[in-house]
Design a protein around this motif. Structure first.
Motif, mmCIF file in Angstrom:
data_model
loop_
_atom_site.group_PDB
_atom_site.id
_atom_site.type_symbol
_atom_site.label_atom_id
_atom_site.label_comp_id
_atom_site.label_asym_id
_atom_site.label_seq_id
_atom_site.Cartn_x
_atom_site.Cartn_y
_atom_site.Cartn_z
ATOM 1 N N ALA A 67 43.574 47.912 52.467
ATOM 2 C CA ALA A 67 44.255 47.564 51.314
ATOM 3 C C ALA A 67 44.651 46.165 51.348
ATOM 4 C CB ALA A 67 45.464 48.368 51.234
ATOM 5 N N TRP A 68 44.440 45.429 50.012
ATOM 6 C CA TRP A 68 44.677 44.080 49.836
ATOM 7 C C TRP A 68 43.760 43.184 50.292
ATOM 8 C CZ3 TRP A 68 47.789 42.845 46.177
ATOM 9 C CH2 TRP A 68 48.872 43.614 46.024
ATOM 10 N N VAL A 69 42.688 43.676 51.151
ATOM 11 C CA VAL A 69 41.538 42.863 51.851
ATOM 12 C C VAL A 69 40.549 42.714 50.694
ATOM 13 C CG1 VAL A 69 40.113 42.169 53.605
ATOM 14 C CG2 VAL A 69 42.476 42.943 54.098
ATOM 15 N N ARG A 70 40.440 41.346 50.145
ATOM 16 C CA ARG A 70 39.226 41.216 49.399
ATOM 17 C C ARG A 70 37.836 40.863 50.157
ATOM 18 N NH1 ARG A 70 37.240 36.492 46.325
ATOM 19 N NH2 ARG A 70 36.113 37.306 44.571
ATOM 20 N N LEU B 101 38.452 45.637 40.649
ATOM 21 C CA LEU B 101 39.293 46.765 40.938
ATOM 22 C C LEU B 101 39.572 47.035 42.343
ATOM 23 C CD1 LEU B 101 38.137 49.153 38.265
ATOM 24 C CD2 LEU B 101 39.866 47.468 37.988
ATOM 25 N N PHE B 102 40.979 47.160 42.690
ATOM 26 C CA PHE B 102 41.083 47.735 44.178
ATOM 27 C C PHE B 102 42.229 48.559 44.059
ATOM 28 C CE2 PHE B 102 43.887 44.033 43.110
ATOM 29 C CZ PHE B 102 44.946 44.226 43.690
ATOM 30 N N ASP C 270 44.076 51.260 33.938
ATOM 31 C CA ASP C 270 44.028 52.530 33.911
ATOM 32 C C ASP C 270 44.967 53.165 34.814
ATOM 33 O OD1 ASP C 270 42.126 52.244 31.618
ATOM 34 O OD2 ASP C 270 40.306 52.482 32.881
ATOM 35 N N GLU C 271 44.603 54.359 35.387
ATOM 36 C CA GLU C 271 45.309 55.175 36.258
ATOM 37 C C GLU C 271 45.006 54.821 37.765
ATOM 38 O OE1 GLU C 271 47.649 57.210 35.459
ATOM 39 O OE2 GLU C 271 47.462 56.817 33.214
ATOM 40 N N GLY C 272 46.036 54.446 38.290
ATOM 41 C CA GLY C 272 45.918 54.404 39.934
ATOM 42 C C GLY C 272 45.195 53.036 40.498
ATOM 43 N N HIS C 273 44.814 51.970 39.442
ATOM 44 C CA HIS C 273 44.056 50.913 40.025
ATOM 45 C C HIS C 273 44.849 49.631 39.771
ATOM 46 C CE1 HIS C 273 40.528 53.742 40.451
ATOM 47 N NE2 HIS C 273 40.277 53.090 41.354
ATOM 48 N N LEU C 274 44.685 48.679 40.489
ATOM 49 C CA LEU C 274 44.909 47.175 40.350
ATOM 50 C C LEU C 274 43.690 46.436 39.965
ATOM 51 C CD1 LEU C 274 47.577 46.883 43.170
ATOM 52 C CD2 LEU C 274 48.340 47.094 40.242
ATOM 53 N N ILE C 275 43.876 45.519 39.206
ATOM 54 C CA ILE C 275 42.668 44.640 38.959
ATOM 55 C C ILE C 275 43.158 43.211 39.196
ATOM 56 C CG2 ILE C 275 43.444 44.241 36.330
ATOM 57 C CD1 ILE C 275 40.484 43.995 35.881
#
Length: 285
Positions: free
Chosen positions: A91-94, A131-132, A120-125
């Protein structure tokens, strides 16, 4: 052939070259099996100089179990692609860049996602339109993130327009907190202006690259007069060709008061007419 000196020289040279190649390969195999080249350290560093949402310990703890059973070999034979994939699944690693460091180390450079909003639901951009998945509380350490939404594949377009809307509406002191691109590719922007109500602006679909900017400029030109009369508009519809529609609580109140005034006037006129009719109907003495 045995009487052909030139052919014999070529054959002997080829055999000699093959023998040298085999010796080199054997040497490499022997060197590669030495314990001094067994991987002992994985160093993690930030591509930007500082990790904000994760730290070295958490990245290592999350990535190393994913490497178990997948990464074999030593300094020479380790699969760098497998290492990269394991770190990029954290998580958080691009992005993770992996390189060897003599004689027994790997260096992994980590680039973090920079969150822009929720999607939307459950994602960050991210700010790059990717999206991640990550912990929302960690993403909102500096405040609530704007909510962005759009059809699949429109992420980069929505991020680009979000930047435009922030710039275009800045003269009005309005900050976009929601940008929605509908399935029909119509734009809706919601703001918080510090007042008792939020403002929604319907921008509609783009006819060309200037459509949205022209509609926003139309609102900017009229906004001081609009807010002077109706301080807290709730909805502005800019989809009209030469103007816009407005909805505000004060507009409804004004309409209701006018209706009540008209009703009162009509009742008074009716009462007056009845009184006059009654006076005429009384017998004369």
């Amino acid at each position: 052939m045995w009487n052909n000196l030139r052919a014999l020289n070529i054959a002997s040279a080829a055999l000699f070259g093959l023998a040298v190649l085999l010796l080199v390969l054997a040497a490499l195999v022997w060197v590669g099996q030495r314990s001094m080249f067994t991987l002992r350290h994985i160093l993690i560093e930030s591509a930007s100089g500082q990790l904000r949402h994760v730290n070295v310990a958490t990245v290592r703890a999350a990535a190393l179990p994913r490497l178990a059973g997948k990464v074999r070999g030593n300094f020479f034979s380790v699969d760098l692609e497998a290492v990269r994939t394991a770190f990029e699944s954290v998580a958080w690693v691009r992005r993770a860049q992996v390189r060897r460091a003599w004689p027994d180390r790997l260096i992994v450079r980590i680039e973090e996602h920079q969150p822009l909003g929720t999607w939307d639901e459950g994602h960050l951009i991210s700010r790059t339109g990717e999206l991640f998945a990550a912990n929302l509380d960690e993403a909102e350490e500096d405040g609530n993130l704007p909510a962005l939404s759009g059809p699949p594949g429109s992420e980069k377009d929505v991020v680009a327009r979000f930047a435009d809307f922030r710039k275009w509406f800045a003269p009005l002191g309005l900050t976009p907190m929601s940008v929605v691109l509908s399935a029909r590719y119509a734009w809706t922007v919601r703001f918080t202006d510090g007042g008792p109500s939020d403002l929604t602006v319907e921008l509609g679909r783009e006819r060309d690259g200037n459509t949205l900017n022209e509609r926003v400029n139309r609102l900017i030109a009229a906004y001081p007069q609009v807010t002077a009369k109706w301080p807290h508009p709730r909805l502005v519809d800019l989809r009209y060709p030469n103007g816009f529609a407005l909805r505000a609580d004060s507009v409804r109140v004004a309409v209701d008061e006018a209706a009540r005034a008209r009703a009162a006037s009509a009742a008074a006129a009716k009462a007056k007419a009845r009184a006059a009719a009654a006076a005429k109907a009384q017998p004369r003495t």
